[in-house]
Design a protein around this motif. Structure first.
Motif, PDB file in Angstrom:
ATOM      1  N   ALA A  31       0.569  -1.260  -0.278  1.00 47.65           N
ATOM      2  CA  ALA A  31       0.187  -0.371   0.246  1.00 47.65           C
ATOM      3  C   ALA A  31       1.035   1.412  -0.005  1.00 47.65           C
ATOM      4  O   ALA A  31       0.387   2.205  -0.109  1.00 47.65           O
ATOM      5  N   PHE A 113      -6.309  -2.811  -4.785  1.00 46.78           N
ATOM      6  CA  PHE A 113      -6.014  -1.395  -4.762  1.00 46.78           C
ATOM      7  C   PHE A 113      -6.151  -0.867  -5.857  1.00 46.78           C
ATOM      8  O   PHE A 113      -6.630  -0.946  -7.589  1.00 46.78           O
ATOM      9  N   LEU A 258      -3.050   3.345   3.550  1.00 55.39           N
ATOM     10  CA  LEU A 258      -3.679   4.375   2.558  1.00 55.39           C
ATOM     11  C   LEU A 258      -4.514   5.590   3.003  1.00 55.39           C
ATOM     12  O   LEU A 258      -4.875   6.601   2.606  1.00 55.39           O
TER      13      LEU A 258
END
Ligand code: MG
Ligand code: MG
Length: 266
Positions: A31, A113, A258
Motif C-alpha cells: 500500500a 488497490f 492508504l
C-alpha cells in the motif's frame, strides 16, 4: 467423498493468526509503494524481502510451481496474475494476494488497490466486493454451512448487477495453504460443508463488473474475465470460534497507510 475438514486447536489458530497478520503487514508495505509507474515485479520483491525479514516464508512461492510471493491481478485479471515488468497505470485496480508460512501454518489474504484515481465504476466494484466479503464472514459461524457464506456473497454482488466467479473458491487454511472445505462464493442456504468450532477458512469473493465467465491465459496462471471487464478480489482468513467468525487476517495496517497517503480505502 469430501476430504475431512481440518479443525485447529486454540494454539494452532494463534499460529495462523501470526501468519495472517504478517500478510496484512506485507500488504501494507504494498500500500505504501503502489502508484502509477510502479512495476509489479518491484512490489513482489518488496513483499518477499519484508516477509523474510519478519521471520516468515512466502506462502505461494514454489507452491504448485508459483514463481512469486504475490499474485497481482490488474483490471480484467481476476486472480493469479504473475508479477513482472508490467507498469501500473493511473486508474488501474490491482488485486494483490499474499500468503505467508510461519510456525508451520499459513495465512492468506488479498486486497484490491486503486492505482491513483480510479473511475467511480471501479471504486463501486471494489466497495461492493469488500462488502461481499464482510457479508460472507458474518455467515461463518458454527452450524451454518459453506452454502450460507456463498449465498450471502452472491446475493450482494448480484444485487449490484455484478458477476460472481464460479471456477475459483475459498478454502480451508492450516498446515497447508489449501485445505478442505471448498468455500464457494455462490450457493444455497443450508447446503455445503457444515462449519464447526475451530475450522479455519479463507473467504475470497471474486466479483466481476460484467459477466461472470473467466478464462486462463497461456501463461498457465492468470485468470481473466472473458468479456474484458474489470474484476475485484478481497480475502480474509477467519476462524469459526465462540459462536462467531474471528477474522485472523486484517486490512487495518493497509487502510492506515492508504489513509495516510490520502487515498480512498475500498
Ligand atoms: Mg489468497
Ligand atoms: Mg486463498
Amino acid at each position: 467423498m469430501a476430504k475431512p475438514v481440518n479443525r485447529l486447536s486454540a494454539e494452532e489458530i494463534e499460529l495462523v493468526r501470526n501468519s495472517s497478520l504478517l500478510v496484512g503487514k506485507t500488504l501494507a508495505e504494498v500500500a505504501r509503494m503502489i502508484a502509477p509507474g510502479v512495476v509489479t515485479g518491484a512490489l513482489d520483491r518488496l513483499a518477499e524481502e519484508f516477509i523474510r525479514d519478519n521471520g516468515g516464508v512466502p506462502g505461494f512461492k514454489g507452491l504448485y510451481g508459483c514463481p512469486s510471493t504475490l499474485l497481482i491481478s490488474v483490471n480484467e485479471e481476476v486472480v493469479h496474475g504473475l508479477p513482472g515488468d508490467r507498469e501500473l497505470k493511473e486508474g488501474d485496480i490491482a488485486s494483490v494476494d499474499c500468503g505467508v508460512l510461519m510456525g508451520g501454518f499459513y495465512g492468506d489474504s488479498a486486497y484490491t488497490f486503486a492505482v491513483g484515481a480510479v473511475s467511480a465504476e471501479k471504486q463501486a466494484l471494489m466497495d461492493v466486493t469488500k462488502e461481499c466479503l464482510l457479508r460472507g464472514i458474518a455467515q461463518a459461524v458454527a452450524n451454518q454451512r459453506t452454502g450460507d457464506i456463498g449465498f450471502a456473497v452472491q446475493q450482494h454482488a448480484e444485487a449490484h448487477g455484478y458477476g460472481i466467479v464460479r471456477e475459483l473458491v475459498g478454502h480451508g487454511v492450516g498446515r497447508k495453504l489449501h485445505e478442505a472445505p471448498e468455500v464457494p462464493n455462490y450457493g444455497r442456504r443450508g447446503h455445503g460443508a457444515r462449519l464447526t468450532e475451530g475450522m479455519v477458512i479463507a473467504i475470497e469473493p471474486m466479483v466481476t463488473m460484467g459477466r461472470k465467465e473467466v478464462r486462463q491465459l497461456e501463461d498457465g496462471w492468470t485468470v481473466v474475465t472473458q468479456d474484458g471487464k474489470p474484476s475485484a478480489h478481497f480475502e480474509h482468513t477467519i476462524a469459526v470460534r465462540h459462536g462467531k467468525a474471528e477474522v485472523l487476517s486484517t486490512f487495518s495496517y493497509i487502510e492506515d497507510v492508504l489513509r495516510e497517503r490520502g487515498g480512498k480505502t475500498a
